[in-house]
Scaffold this motif. Structure first.
Motif, PDB file in Angstrom:
ATOM      1  N   ILE A  76      36.631  -2.926 -24.841  1.00  0.00           N
ATOM      2  CA  ILE A  76      37.275  -4.087 -24.221  1.00  0.00           C
ATOM      3  C   ILE A  76      36.439  -4.598 -23.061  1.00  0.00           C
ATOM      4  CG2 ILE A  76      39.277  -4.785 -22.837  1.00  0.00           C
ATOM      5  CD1 ILE A  76      40.955  -3.089 -24.765  1.00  0.00           C
ATOM      6  N   SER A  77      35.915  -3.682 -22.247  1.00  0.00           N
ATOM      7  CA  SER A  77      35.099  -4.128 -21.120  1.00  0.00           C
ATOM      8  C   SER A  77      33.784  -4.763 -21.586  1.00  0.00           C
ATOM      9  CB  SER A  77      34.835  -2.979 -20.148  1.00  0.00           C
ATOM     10  OG  SER A  77      34.028  -1.993 -20.739  1.00  0.00           O
ATOM     11  N   GLU A  78      33.297  -4.377 -22.773  1.00  0.00           N
ATOM     12  CA  GLU A  78      32.088  -4.980 -23.342  1.00  0.00           C
ATOM     13  C   GLU A  78      32.401  -6.208 -24.199  1.00  0.00           C
ATOM     14  OE1 GLU A  78      30.425  -1.706 -25.469  1.00  0.00           O
ATOM     15  OE2 GLU A  78      29.578  -0.797 -23.655  1.00  0.00           O
ATOM     16  N   LYS A  79      33.671  -6.610 -24.243  1.00  0.00           N
ATOM     17  CA  LYS A  79      34.134  -7.797 -24.968  1.00  0.00           C
ATOM     18  C   LYS A  79      33.891  -7.708 -26.470  1.00  0.00           C
ATOM     19  CE  LYS A  79      33.380 -10.664 -20.983  1.00  0.00           C
ATOM     20  NZ  LYS A  79      32.605 -11.699 -20.378  1.00  0.00           N
ATOM     21  N   ASP A  80      34.098  -6.537 -27.045  1.00  0.00           N
ATOM     22  CA  ASP A  80      34.000  -6.376 -28.491  1.00  0.00           C
ATOM     23  C   ASP A  80      35.140  -7.153 -29.154  1.00  0.00           C
ATOM     24  OD1 ASP A  80      32.896  -4.896 -30.878  1.00  0.00           O
ATOM     25  OD2 ASP A  80      35.001  -4.265 -30.944  1.00  0.00           O
ATOM     26  N   LYS A  81      34.788  -8.020 -30.088  1.00  0.00           N
ATOM     27  CA  LYS A  81      35.784  -8.917 -30.688  1.00  0.00           C
ATOM     28  C   LYS A  81      36.883  -8.161 -31.426  1.00  0.00           C
ATOM     29  CE  LYS A  81      33.191 -13.136 -30.880  1.00  0.00           C
ATOM     30  NZ  LYS A  81      33.675 -13.671 -29.651  1.00  0.00           N
ATOM     31  N   GLU A  85      40.783  -8.189 -30.367  1.00  0.00           N
ATOM     32  CA  GLU A  85      41.782  -8.652 -31.324  1.00  0.00           C
ATOM     33  C   GLU A  85      42.847  -7.583 -31.568  1.00  0.00           C
ATOM     34  OE1 GLU A  85      41.611  -9.560 -35.986  1.00  0.00           O
ATOM     35  OE2 GLU A  85      40.241 -10.785 -34.782  1.00  0.00           O
ATOM     36  N   LYS A  86      42.417  -6.326 -31.629  1.00  0.00           N
ATOM     37  CA  LYS A  86      43.359  -5.218 -31.860  1.00  0.00           C
ATOM     38  C   LYS A  86      44.418  -5.150 -30.757  1.00  0.00           C
ATOM     39  CE  LYS A  86      43.473  -0.200 -32.285  1.00  0.00           C
ATOM     40  NZ  LYS A  86      42.678   1.034 -32.314  1.00  0.00           N
ATOM     41  N   PHE A  87      44.009  -5.417 -29.521  1.00  0.00           N
ATOM     42  CA  PHE A  87      44.930  -5.332 -28.385  1.00  0.00           C
ATOM     43  C   PHE A  87      45.414  -6.706 -27.919  1.00  0.00           C
ATOM     44  CE2 PHE A  87      42.426  -1.415 -28.192  1.00  0.00           C
ATOM     45  CZ  PHE A  87      43.458  -0.496 -28.249  1.00  0.00           C
ATOM     46  N   ASN A  88      45.225  -7.731 -28.748  1.00  0.00           N
ATOM     47  CA  ASN A  88      45.703  -9.101 -28.469  1.00  0.00           C
ATOM     48  C   ASN A  88      45.189  -9.645 -27.145  1.00  0.00           C
ATOM     49  OD1 ASN A  88      47.183  -9.057 -30.865  1.00  0.00           O
ATOM     50  ND2 ASN A  88      48.926  -8.124 -29.838  1.00  0.00           N
ATOM     51  N   MET A  89      43.889  -9.583 -26.944  1.00  0.00           N
ATOM     52  CA  MET A  89      43.279 -10.088 -25.714  1.00  0.00           C
ATOM     53  C   MET A  89      42.243 -11.144 -26.051  1.00  0.00           C
ATOM     54  SD  MET A  89      42.711  -6.625 -23.612  1.00  0.00           S
ATOM     55  CE  MET A  89      43.941  -5.351 -23.640  1.00  0.00           C
ATOM     56  N   SER A  90      41.932 -11.978 -25.054  1.00  0.00           N
ATOM     57  CA  SER A  90      40.907 -13.002 -25.237  1.00  0.00           C
ATOM     58  C   SER A  90      39.566 -12.467 -24.730  1.00  0.00           C
ATOM     59  CB  SER A  90      41.314 -14.270 -24.490  1.00  0.00           C
ATOM     60  OG  SER A  90      41.455 -13.977 -23.120  1.00  0.00           O
ATOM     61  N   ASP A  91      38.581 -13.337 -24.538  1.00  0.00           N
ATOM     62  CA  ASP A  91      37.261 -12.894 -24.097  1.00  0.00           C
ATOM     63  C   ASP A  91      37.291 -12.267 -22.713  1.00  0.00           C
ATOM     64  OD1 ASP A  91      37.871 -15.309 -22.981  1.00  0.00           O
ATOM     65  OD2 ASP A  91      35.824 -16.059 -22.996  1.00  0.00           O
ATOM     66  N   SER A  92      38.130 -12.740 -21.836  1.00  0.00           N
ATOM     67  CA  SER A  92      38.405 -12.022 -20.597  1.00  0.00           C
ATOM     68  C   SER A  92      39.617 -11.161 -20.879  1.00  0.00           C
ATOM     69  CB  SER A  92      38.752 -12.987 -19.464  1.00  0.00           C
ATOM     70  OG  SER A  92      37.587 -13.411 -18.818  1.00  0.00           O
TER      71      SER A  92
END
Length: 194
Positions: A76-81, A85-92
């Protein structure tokens, strides 16, 4: 700035808690049977004599939990897509509405959104806790919890803060049925017959 930081801290706690809970409950339950955490010895008349924990399986579970949570937070901190997506987050990791500075409900969602990013600072430290309580007559309720401690850095455009977040996740629950002593019924019948 203090208002933004306190808002961002609460949101970061939610994000890390969600990642830890999903990592433990969804990914780990496929790998372990919770009954394997316990060693139960039964005598020849089917009475439970000893209940203990299997340290090998618990240590393996703690190690896998640490790796899973670390990997997910790192991705997540490396912005892996896929992870985002798995944790319902955007690029930030999340955004703070800039209208929050006015401290008014009507303006909270107005203005540009300020991105907040997350960086994993150090390793993830899991710890096992057990709790035994009475449950009914001569029964025991045994609960196994895992405390996961993660150090993350919250990064805003003009400030950053390191946080230590602890999440407690239940791993296993077991009810151990004890025996009702014979002397209760025995004394009742002896008094009645005499």
């Amino acid at each position: 700035m203090p208002l933004y930081l306190s808002y961002a801290e609460e949101e970061m706690k939610k994000v890390v808690t969600t990642v830890i809970n999903k990592s433990v409950t969804e990914d780990l339950t496929d790998r372990f049977n919770t009954d394997d955490f316990f060693i139960i010895k039964i005598d020849e008349v089917s009475r439970t004599t000893i209940v203990d924990f299997d340290p090998v399986i618990l240590n393996r579970a703690m190690s896998e939990i640490a790796n899973l949570v670390y990997d997910n937070l790192k991705l997540i901190s490396e912005k892996d897509k896929d992870a985002l997506e798995k944790f319902n987050m955007s690029d930030s990791v999340f955004y703070i509405p800039s209208g929050l500075i006015f401290d008014t409900v009507w303006l909270n969602n107005l203005g540009p959104k300020i991105p907040v990013k997350m960086e994993l600072v150090s390793s993830v430290n899991p710890n096992i806790e057990t709790k035994v309580t009475e449950y009914g007559i001569n029964n025991s309720l045994i609960e196994v919890f895992i405390h996961v401690i993660a150090d993350v850095k919250m990064v805003l455009p003009m400030a950053s803060r390191t946080m230590q977040i602890t999440v407690v996740v239940p791993l296993a629950v077991k009810i151990i049925q004890g025996m009702v002593p014979d002397y209760y019924l025995g004394s009742f019948f002896q008094e009645k017959n005499s």
